[in-house]
Design a protein around this motif. Structure first.
Motif, PDB file in Angstrom:
ATOM      1  N   SER A   1       0.848  -1.183   0.000  1.00  0.00           N
ATOM      2  CA  SER A   1       0.000   0.000   0.000  1.00  0.00           C
ATOM      3  C   SER A   1       0.888   1.238   0.000  1.00  0.00           C
ATOM      4  CB  SER A   1      -0.906   0.016   1.238  1.00  0.00           C
ATOM      5  OG  SER A   1      -0.126   0.012   2.421  1.00  0.00           O
ATOM      6  N   ARG A   2       0.386   2.312  -0.588  1.00  0.00           N
ATOM      7  CA  ARG A   2       1.166   3.537  -0.734  1.00  0.00           C
ATOM      8  C   ARG A   2       0.451   4.702  -0.060  1.00  0.00           C
ATOM      9  NH1 ARG A   2       6.342   2.087  -2.692  1.00  0.00           N
ATOM     10  NH2 ARG A   2       5.978   0.046  -3.600  1.00  0.00           N
ATOM     11  N   THR A   3       1.102   5.862  -0.054  1.00  0.00           N
ATOM     12  CA  THR A   3       0.546   7.040   0.602  1.00  0.00           C
ATOM     13  C   THR A   3      -0.822   7.390   0.042  1.00  0.00           C
ATOM     14  OG1 THR A   3       2.790   7.870   0.916  1.00  0.00           O
ATOM     15  CG2 THR A   3       0.989   9.433   1.223  1.00  0.00           C
ATOM     16  N   ILE A   4      -0.941   7.399  -1.283  1.00  0.00           N
ATOM     17  CA  ILE A   4      -2.224   7.656  -1.934  1.00  0.00           C
ATOM     18  C   ILE A   4      -2.670   6.392  -2.645  1.00  0.00           C
ATOM     19  CG2 ILE A   4      -3.408   8.944  -3.747  1.00  0.00           C
ATOM     20  CD1 ILE A   4      -1.769  11.287  -3.190  1.00  0.00           C
ATOM     21  N   PRO A   5      -3.879   5.908  -2.368  1.00  0.00           N
ATOM     22  CA  PRO A   5      -4.357   4.741  -3.107  1.00  0.00           C
ATOM     23  C   PRO A   5      -4.432   5.072  -4.594  1.00  0.00           C
ATOM     24  CG  PRO A   5      -5.729   5.172  -1.181  1.00  0.00           C
ATOM     25  CD  PRO A   5      -4.832   6.361  -1.347  1.00  0.00           C
ATOM     26  N   TRP A   6      -3.764   4.288  -5.409  1.00  0.00           N
ATOM     27  CA  TRP A   6      -3.746   4.473  -6.866  1.00  0.00           C
ATOM     28  C   TRP A   6      -4.733   3.500  -7.482  1.00  0.00           C
ATOM     29  CZ3 TRP A   6      -0.628   8.517  -7.606  1.00  0.00           C
ATOM     30  CH2 TRP A   6      -0.315   8.913  -8.915  1.00  0.00           C
ATOM     31  N   PRO A   7      -5.236   3.764  -8.676  1.00  0.00           N
ATOM     32  CA  PRO A   7      -6.079   2.753  -9.320  1.00  0.00           C
ATOM     33  C   PRO A   7      -5.356   1.411  -9.355  1.00  0.00           C
ATOM     34  CG  PRO A   7      -6.126   4.799 -10.558  1.00  0.00           C
ATOM     35  CD  PRO A   7      -5.085   4.977  -9.491  1.00  0.00           C
ATOM     36  N   LEU A   8      -5.924   0.414  -8.703  1.00  0.00           N
ATOM     37  CA  LEU A   8      -5.257  -0.869  -8.507  1.00  0.00           C
ATOM     38  C   LEU A   8      -6.035  -1.971  -9.208  1.00  0.00           C
ATOM     39  CD1 LEU A   8      -2.982  -2.448  -6.975  1.00  0.00           C
ATOM     40  CD2 LEU A   8      -4.619  -2.732  -5.108  1.00  0.00           C
ATOM     41  N   LEU A   9      -5.325  -2.777  -9.983  1.00  0.00           N
ATOM     42  CA  LEU A   9      -5.944  -3.892 -10.688  1.00  0.00           C
ATOM     43  C   LEU A   9      -5.192  -5.180 -10.385  1.00  0.00           C
ATOM     44  CD1 LEU A   9      -6.510  -2.362 -14.255  1.00  0.00           C
ATOM     45  CD2 LEU A   9      -8.272  -2.876 -12.564  1.00  0.00           C
TER      46      LEU A   9
END
Length: 278
Positions: free
Chosen positions: A94-102
């Motif tokens: 997981s990162r600081t900002i949730p990015w579009p994850l697929l």
């Protein structure tokens, strides 16, 4: 599979490149080449590899040595993806900002759909010990993850490349022989997938000119504090990376930015002049 079907599988895969960043072990490069050739991919880009060339690459390639001749070596990730329209950054954290994850399967389908429209696709893999940095992941349109066993989610980079290449090939095969589903939802999805752009999509290199222009405009209208930008630049990257601008939209927005800058600077100069004359 006949030759026609084989060509239809291979053609979109030719638009997909595997990018390996700062690879330490030459054996992983060789294993990646073998995984790629097994699934019909041929383009590998290495970003500042720690050791290259090396005999282990030839040894582990085992039958895929012809791909070694076509390896591209670059110094930065930006160079590796500059002509790409869609970039997937692989990440298990997981990162600081949730990015579009697929997950890898829907990501592969997304990639192949774009490839059939002549878009260039990059799947980016990070270092063996720590993957991709936040800055590198911010260059991607999507983050791709492999749903592994949570109790032992350990894949080395070559294994991860094998999984991704397999899913890309399965997505290509499905396009050649699609599963019939006449439900309204599936028919609407199919229509969306076959829509053609009336303008070509912009590349990552063009977007790397877009973001500084946007941020400069926001700074000049005092919306963005360059000394304390917080997460705004990252959120803008996430927004426009998800949208994927075409050429006309790109030039339209940059024209708007320039006009806003002109108005902002003109208003500022007029205000300064009026204050001076008081």
């Amino acid at each position: 599979m006949n030759q026609f079907e084989q060509n239809n599988v291979t053609k979109p895969l030719d638009h997909v490149r595997i990018v390996m960043v700062n690879t330490t072990l030459p054996a992983n490069i060789g294993s990646a080449l073998r995984a790629m050739k097994t699934m019909g991919l041929s383009k590998l880009v290495l970003v500042a590899p720690k050791t290259y060339p090396h005999p282990d690459i030839d040894a582990l390639a085992a039958g895929a040595q012809d791909l070694i001749e076509h390896i591209e070596i670059v110094e930065t990730l930006e160079q590796a993806i500059q002509d790409c329209h869609l970039v997937f950054g692989t990440s298990a954290r997981s990162r600081t900002i949730p990015w579009p994850l697929l997950d890898v399967r829907p990501a592969a389908k997304e990639a192949l759909q774009a490839a059939t429209q002549q878009q260039n696709i990059a799947i980016v893999f990070g270092r063996e010990d720590r993957g991709l940095t936040n800055e590198e992941l911010a260059l991607a349109n999507y983050h791709l993850t492999i749903p592994v066993n949570p109790e032992y989610g350990v894949l080395n980079v070559a294994q991860a490349i094998q999984v991704v290449c397999y899913e890309l090939r399965m997505a290509a095969l499905e396009q050649v022989s699609p599963v019939v589903d006449t439900s309204n939802e599936q028919m609407q999805l199919k229509q969306q997938q076959t829509m053609q752009w009336d303008e070509p999509l912009v590349t990552q290199q063009q977007m790397e000119e877009f973001y500084p222009h946007f941020e400069k405009m926001l700074t000049e209208i005092e919306f963005l504090d360059p000394d304390n930008p917080r997460l705004l630049p990252l959120r803008l990257r996430r927004l426009f990376g998800r949208i994927q601008l075409d050429r006309m939209e790109y030039h339209l927005l940059r024209g708007v930015f320039s006009r806003v800058q002109s108005l902002a600077n003109g208003s500022w100069k007029k205000s300064q002049s009026e204050d001076h004359n008081k």
